[in-house]
Write a protein that holds these residues in place. Structure first.
Motif, PDB file in Angstrom:
ATOM      1  N   THR A   6      52.404  69.261 -89.063  1.00 13.38           N
ATOM      2  CA  THR A   6      52.817  69.827 -90.332  1.00 13.38           C
ATOM      3  C   THR A   6      51.750  69.857 -91.359  1.00 13.38           C
ATOM      4  O   THR A   6      52.040  70.161 -92.564  1.00 13.38           O
ATOM      5  CB  THR A   6      54.186  68.963 -90.866  1.00 13.38           C
ATOM      6  N   TYR A   7      50.743  69.423 -90.817  1.00 18.70           N
ATOM      7  CA  TYR A   7      49.364  69.534 -92.106  1.00 18.70           C
ATOM      8  C   TYR A   7      49.368  71.051 -92.851  1.00 18.70           C
ATOM      9  O   TYR A   7      49.036  72.008 -91.987  1.00 18.70           O
ATOM     10  CB  TYR A   7      48.245  69.006 -91.317  1.00 18.70           C
ATOM     11  N   ARG A  62      47.677  71.367-102.085  1.00 19.50           N
ATOM     12  CA  ARG A  62      46.565  70.319-102.790  1.00 19.50           C
ATOM     13  C   ARG A  62      47.303  68.895-102.679  1.00 19.50           C
ATOM     14  O   ARG A  62      46.204  68.178-102.685  1.00 19.50           O
ATOM     15  CB  ARG A  62      47.105  71.157-104.316  1.00 19.50           C
ATOM     16  N   ARG A  63      48.504  68.773-102.511  1.00 16.60           N
ATOM     17  CA  ARG A  63      48.885  67.346-102.371  1.00 16.60           C
ATOM     18  C   ARG A  63      48.239  66.722-100.905  1.00 16.60           C
ATOM     19  O   ARG A  63      47.779  65.693-101.038  1.00 16.60           O
ATOM     20  CB  ARG A  63      50.344  67.185-102.460  1.00 16.60           C
ATOM     21  N   GLU A  64      48.110  67.518-100.157  1.00 16.86           N
ATOM     22  CA  GLU A  64      47.681  67.024 -98.617  1.00 16.86           C
ATOM     23  C   GLU A  64      46.192  66.712 -98.627  1.00 16.86           C
ATOM     24  O   GLU A  64      45.850  66.085 -97.769  1.00 16.86           O
ATOM     25  CB  GLU A  64      48.401  67.809 -97.499  1.00 16.86           C
ATOM     26  N   THR A  80      44.721  61.209 -93.545  1.00 20.06           N
ATOM     27  CA  THR A  80      44.682  62.206 -92.676  1.00 20.06           C
ATOM     28  C   THR A  80      43.078  62.417 -92.283  1.00 20.06           C
ATOM     29  O   THR A  80      42.299  62.848 -93.243  1.00 20.06           O
ATOM     30  CB  THR A  80      45.283  63.449 -92.895  1.00 20.06           C
ATOM     31  N   HIS A  81      42.447  62.072 -91.163  1.00 18.08           N
ATOM     32  CA  HIS A  81      41.032  62.025 -90.849  1.00 18.08           C
ATOM     33  C   HIS A  81      40.731  63.507 -90.231  1.00 18.08           C
ATOM     34  O   HIS A  81      40.261  63.556 -89.004  1.00 18.08           O
ATOM     35  CB  HIS A  81      40.788  61.091 -90.043  1.00 18.08           C
ATOM     36  N   ALA A  82      40.854  64.690 -91.168  1.00 14.38           N
ATOM     37  CA  ALA A  82      40.482  65.806 -90.589  1.00 14.38           C
ATOM     38  C   ALA A  82      39.357  66.394 -90.637  1.00 14.38           C
ATOM     39  O   ALA A  82      38.631  65.972 -91.687  1.00 14.38           O
ATOM     40  CB  ALA A  82      41.389  66.986 -91.197  1.00 14.38           C
ATOM     41  N   TYR A  83      38.670  67.125 -90.000  1.00 15.04           N
ATOM     42  CA  TYR A  83      37.389  67.677 -90.045  1.00 15.04           C
ATOM     43  C   TYR A  83      37.333  69.267 -89.714  1.00 15.04           C
ATOM     44  O   TYR A  83      38.335  69.763 -89.082  1.00 15.04           O
ATOM     45  CB  TYR A  83      36.287  66.903 -89.529  1.00 15.04           C
TER      46      TYR A  83
END
Length: 353
Positions: free
Chosen positions: A227-228, A326-328, A334-337
């Motif tokens: 849901t990101y 903006r909130r996420e 969340t360790h996204a790249y």
């Protein structure tokens, strides 16, 4: 003479050369393997990073177009779906600082030997071309772009020209030693045609290098949820640009396209750029801050063109969607790249005109 962005982690006078080299090696290793996560606190990284603001050159093509309060290029209007105003220029310079930090201060990976003529395709604010002019003072650097937004005060060996990279190149054959193009997958429609032009205008033995962000959120530790909202953002931008014939993920095919165009010694490097300050390593935190700030500060610039022109969203629908994005973006759990592709290749030394 312009200097490289002073916020780069590798230019700090407080660190010894050995410390800087060690930091660069650590960043390079993590960027191609697994980024070590720290705690979820921003640890003082919550403020925006200052970046250089460019002043525009005088030009007859400054009769800009305006839409939804943002300024766009007028030369070949509508070809590029993103604005060129001051806010966007600062964001582009921030991305340059991010990439320079990621690459340990390198402007390129192609193994150049005393280049004399360099072309920067899609030069934007001209910051890469200016840095290249400083690094190679004996070379002539030409930066081309649809927008005349480059600074007036530049090294004497750097020049800028308003031009469309997808139009026929008027330079003589075998002109350049090196052709550089960065962040161009958001605008180029016909990569084979562009690479054919580049091949023709490169000297035998010359190099081309393509650098692009792959706008797909990825993760190595399971903290990225389906849901990101940032993933949805990238998906919608990709769909919006596709309406105009632009493949935002085209960098995945560029190594193959280089080979098909006749280039040899083609190499690909893929780095990981964190979104946010979740990495443990200080420099990776800084790089992640640049990435997050680039997305956060540019949300309106990134979305208005592809969403309203391409997907036919209303401005109100766009703004409502961006609230959750903006909130996420500010959630460090969340360790996204994002992958960053560097692809380079060489025109055979024995090529004839």
């Amino acid at each position: 003479m312009a200097k490289r962005n002073e916020s780069c982690a590798f230019s700090s006078g407080a660190e010894s050369a050995a410390d800087q080299q060690q930091a660069a090696e650590t960043v390079a290793h993590q960027a191609v393997t697994t980024i070590e996560a720290g705690d979820d606190s921003d640890d003082g990284y919550e403020t925006e990073v200052d970046s250089r603001a460019s002043t525009s050159i005088s030009s007859s093509v400054r009769d800009y177009a305006f839409e939804h309060g943002r300024r766009y290029h007028s030369f070949r209007a509508g070809k590029y779906q993103f604005p060129n105003d001051d806010a966007e220029q600062e964001r582009e310079d921030m991305k340059h600082a991010m990439i320079v930090n990621l690459c340990g201060g390198k402007l390129h990976y192609a193994p150049l030997e005393n280049p004399q003529n360099i072309l920067d395709v899609g030069t934007g604010t001209g910051i890469w071309a200016i840095d290249a002019g400083d690094e190679y003072p004996s070379a002539q650097i030409l930066g081309i772009d649809l927008s005349p937004i480059q600074p007036s005060w530049v090294p004497p060996n750097v020049k800028f020209m308003v031009d469309d990279a997808e139009s026929p190149w008027l330079h003589p054959q075998n002109t350049f030693d090196f052709i550089h193009a960065r962040h161009m997958c958001s605008s180029i429609k016909q990569w084979p045609k562009l690479l054919e032009e580049a091949y023709d205008k490169l000297q035998p033995g010359g190099w081309i290098e393509l650098q692009d962000l792959e706008f797909q959120a990825k993760c190595d530790d399971g903290t990225l949820k389906e849901t990101y909202e940032v993933s949805k953002l990238f998906k919608f931008v990709t769909q919006g640009l596709a309406v105009f014939g632009v493949d935002l993920l085209g960098m995945r095919k560029n190594a193959e396209l280089l080979r098909e165009a006749g280039f040899i010694n083609v190499e690909r490097k893929i780095f990981k750029i964190p979104i946010g300050t979740w990495p443990k390593h200080k420099t990776m935190k800084t790089i992640g801050l640049y990435m997050r700030s680039s997305i956060y500060d540019g949300l309106q610039a990134i979305t208005l063109g592809p969403f309203t022109r391409g997907l036919k969203w209303s401005v109100e629908e766009v703004e409502l969607f961006l609230v959750q994005v903006r909130r996420e973006l500010m959630d460090s759990s969340t360790h996204a790249y994002i992958p960053f592709h560097v692809i380079y290749g060489q025109k055979p030394p024995s090529s004839s005109s």
